[in-house]
Design a protein around this motif. Structure first.
Motif, PDB file in Angstrom:
ATOM      1  N   MET A   1      -9.900 -15.692  -6.876  1.00 19.71           N
ATOM      2  CA  MET A   1     -10.554 -16.646  -5.991  1.00 19.71           C
ATOM      3  C   MET A   1      -9.523 -17.649  -5.465  1.00 19.71           C
ATOM      4  O   MET A   1      -8.677 -18.114  -6.197  1.00 19.71           O
ATOM      5  N   SER A   2      -9.634 -17.963  -4.203  1.00 21.86           N
ATOM      6  CA  SER A   2      -8.697 -18.892  -3.574  1.00 21.86           C
ATOM      7  C   SER A   2      -8.971 -20.320  -4.019  1.00 21.86           C
ATOM      8  O   SER A   2     -10.113 -20.708  -4.242  1.00 21.86           O
ATOM      9  N   VAL A   3      -7.914 -21.078  -4.098  1.00 23.46           N
ATOM     10  CA  VAL A   3      -8.030 -22.488  -4.452  1.00 23.46           C
ATOM     11  C   VAL A   3      -8.317 -23.292  -3.191  1.00 23.46           C
ATOM     12  O   VAL A   3      -7.658 -23.119  -2.171  1.00 23.46           O
ATOM     13  N   LEU A   4      -9.318 -24.145  -3.272  1.00 20.34           N
ATOM     14  CA  LEU A   4      -9.641 -25.017  -2.144  1.00 20.34           C
ATOM     15  C   LEU A   4      -8.982 -26.368  -2.324  1.00 20.34           C
ATOM     16  O   LEU A   4      -8.845 -26.867  -3.449  1.00 20.34           O
ATOM     17  N   ARG A   5      -8.601 -26.958  -1.221  1.00 19.93           N
ATOM     18  CA  ARG A   5      -8.147 -28.345  -1.160  1.00 19.93           C
ATOM     19  C   ARG A   5      -9.110 -29.076  -0.245  1.00 19.93           C
ATOM     20  O   ARG A   5      -9.780 -28.462   0.594  1.00 19.93           O
ATOM     21  N   PHE A   6      -9.156 -30.395  -0.373  1.00 25.10           N
ATOM     22  CA  PHE A   6     -10.134 -31.182   0.367  1.00 25.10           C
ATOM     23  C   PHE A   6      -9.493 -32.419   0.972  1.00 25.10           C
ATOM     24  O   PHE A   6      -8.509 -32.931   0.455  1.00 25.10           O
ATOM     25  N   PHE A  97     -14.355 -23.206  10.614  1.00 21.67           N
ATOM     26  CA  PHE A  97     -14.126 -23.608  12.005  1.00 21.67           C
ATOM     27  C   PHE A  97     -12.890 -22.984  12.626  1.00 21.67           C
ATOM     28  O   PHE A  97     -12.936 -22.452  13.722  1.00 21.67           O
ATOM     29  N   PHE A  98     -11.762 -23.095  11.931  1.00 22.65           N
ATOM     30  CA  PHE A  98     -10.524 -22.566  12.511  1.00 22.65           C
ATOM     31  C   PHE A  98      -9.514 -22.245  11.433  1.00 22.65           C
ATOM     32  O   PHE A  98      -9.655 -22.670  10.282  1.00 22.65           O
ATOM     33  N   ARG A  99      -8.499 -21.475  11.846  1.00 20.12           N
ATOM     34  CA  ARG A  99      -7.353 -21.172  10.982  1.00 20.12           C
ATOM     35  C   ARG A  99      -6.112 -21.676  11.689  1.00 20.12           C
ATOM     36  O   ARG A  99      -5.992 -21.578  12.910  1.00 20.12           O
ATOM     37  N   PHE A 100      -5.197 -22.211  10.897  1.00 21.05           N
ATOM     38  CA  PHE A 100      -3.952 -22.713  11.478  1.00 21.05           C
ATOM     39  C   PHE A 100      -2.766 -22.378  10.599  1.00 21.05           C
ATOM     40  O   PHE A 100      -2.920 -22.115   9.404  1.00 21.05           O
ATOM     41  N   LYS A 101      -1.592 -22.368  11.237  1.00 21.13           N
ATOM     42  CA  LYS A 101      -0.332 -22.219  10.507  1.00 21.13           C
ATOM     43  C   LYS A 101       0.223 -23.619  10.315  1.00 21.13           C
ATOM     44  O   LYS A 101       0.572 -24.282  11.299  1.00 21.13           O
ATOM     45  N   PRO A 102       0.292 -24.084   9.077  1.00 26.80           N
ATOM     46  CA  PRO A 102       0.806 -25.435   8.852  1.00 26.80           C
ATOM     47  C   PRO A 102       2.306 -25.521   9.125  1.00 26.80           C
ATOM     48  O   PRO A 102       3.047 -24.566   8.884  1.00 26.80           O
ATOM     49  N   ALA A 103       2.718 -26.674   9.655  1.00 29.61           N
ATOM     50  CA  ALA A 103       4.141 -26.904   9.883  1.00 29.61           C
ATOM     51  C   ALA A 103       4.884 -26.931   8.546  1.00 29.61           C
ATOM     52  O   ALA A 103       6.036 -26.514   8.457  1.00 29.61           O
ATOM     53  N   ASP A 104       4.205 -27.439   7.494  1.00 34.71           N
ATOM     54  CA  ASP A 104       4.795 -27.522   6.159  1.00 34.71           C
ATOM     55  C   ASP A 104       3.699 -27.214   5.141  1.00 34.71           C
ATOM     56  O   ASP A 104       2.890 -28.078   4.804  1.00 34.71           O
ATOM     57  N   ALA A 105       3.650 -25.967   4.665  1.00 35.05           N
ATOM     58  CA  ALA A 105       2.594 -25.534   3.745  1.00 35.05           C
ATOM     59  C   ALA A 105       2.578 -26.338   2.448  1.00 35.05           C
ATOM     60  O   ALA A 105       1.536 -26.467   1.806  1.00 35.05           O
ATOM     61  N   ALA A 106       3.701 -26.919   2.073  1.00 30.52           N
ATOM     62  CA  ALA A 106       3.756 -27.709   0.840  1.00 30.52           C
ATOM     63  C   ALA A 106       2.855 -28.942   0.922  1.00 30.52           C
ATOM     64  O   ALA A 106       2.445 -29.484  -0.106  1.00 30.52           O
ATOM     65  N   GLN A 107       2.525 -29.377   2.140  1.00 32.24           N
ATOM     66  CA  GLN A 107       1.651 -30.546   2.289  1.00 32.24           C
ATOM     67  C   GLN A 107       0.247 -30.293   1.755  1.00 32.24           C
ATOM     68  O   GLN A 107      -0.474 -31.237   1.447  1.00 32.24           O
TER      69      GLN A 107
END
Length: 125
Positions: A1-6, A97-107
């Protein structure tokens, strides 16, 4: 299961295996809004963190969805245009709603985990 962040604005984020991040609103936010009747989806492309990228209208209020991190929106959930009630029926699944490629995934690690989010909503209840 994927981990969610909020986020503090009651958005959830799930890192996908392809490097994108899926964004939706939490059950808490959906319940506060009531029946969603319209969704204005974001425009694909680059967006700065905190920029308004989508709008929800419900029987109670209008609400905006902000870009949680700097990144490029690569996909939107077209199903919401014809069926905005998906947000009510399945906010953590088909109501994304949407999917995005983060500029810095570590954020992503700097966002709230499940325990911290549970504390946030307990304080607002």
């Amino acid at each position: 299961m994927s981990v969610l962040r909020f986020t503090h604005e009651h958005e959830w984020l799930r890192a996908e295996t392809d490097g994108t991040v899926t964004v939706g609103i939490t059950v808490f936010a959906q319940e506060a809004l009531g029946d969603v009747v319209f969704v204005q989806l974001p425009t694909p492309g680059g967006h700065a963190a905190d920029a308004e990228v989508a709008v929800l209208e419900s029987v109670k209020a209008a609400s905006s969805i902000n870009m949680p991190l700097d990144g490029e929106i690569v996909e939107v959930n077209q199903a919401l245009e014809a069926n905005p009630e998906l947000v009510n029926e399945d906010p953590l699944g088909n109501g994304w709603f949407f999917r995005f490629k983060p500029a810095d995934a570590a954020q992503l690690d700097g966002l709230l985990d499940q325990d911290a989010y549970d504390q946030l909503i307990a304080a607002q209840a």
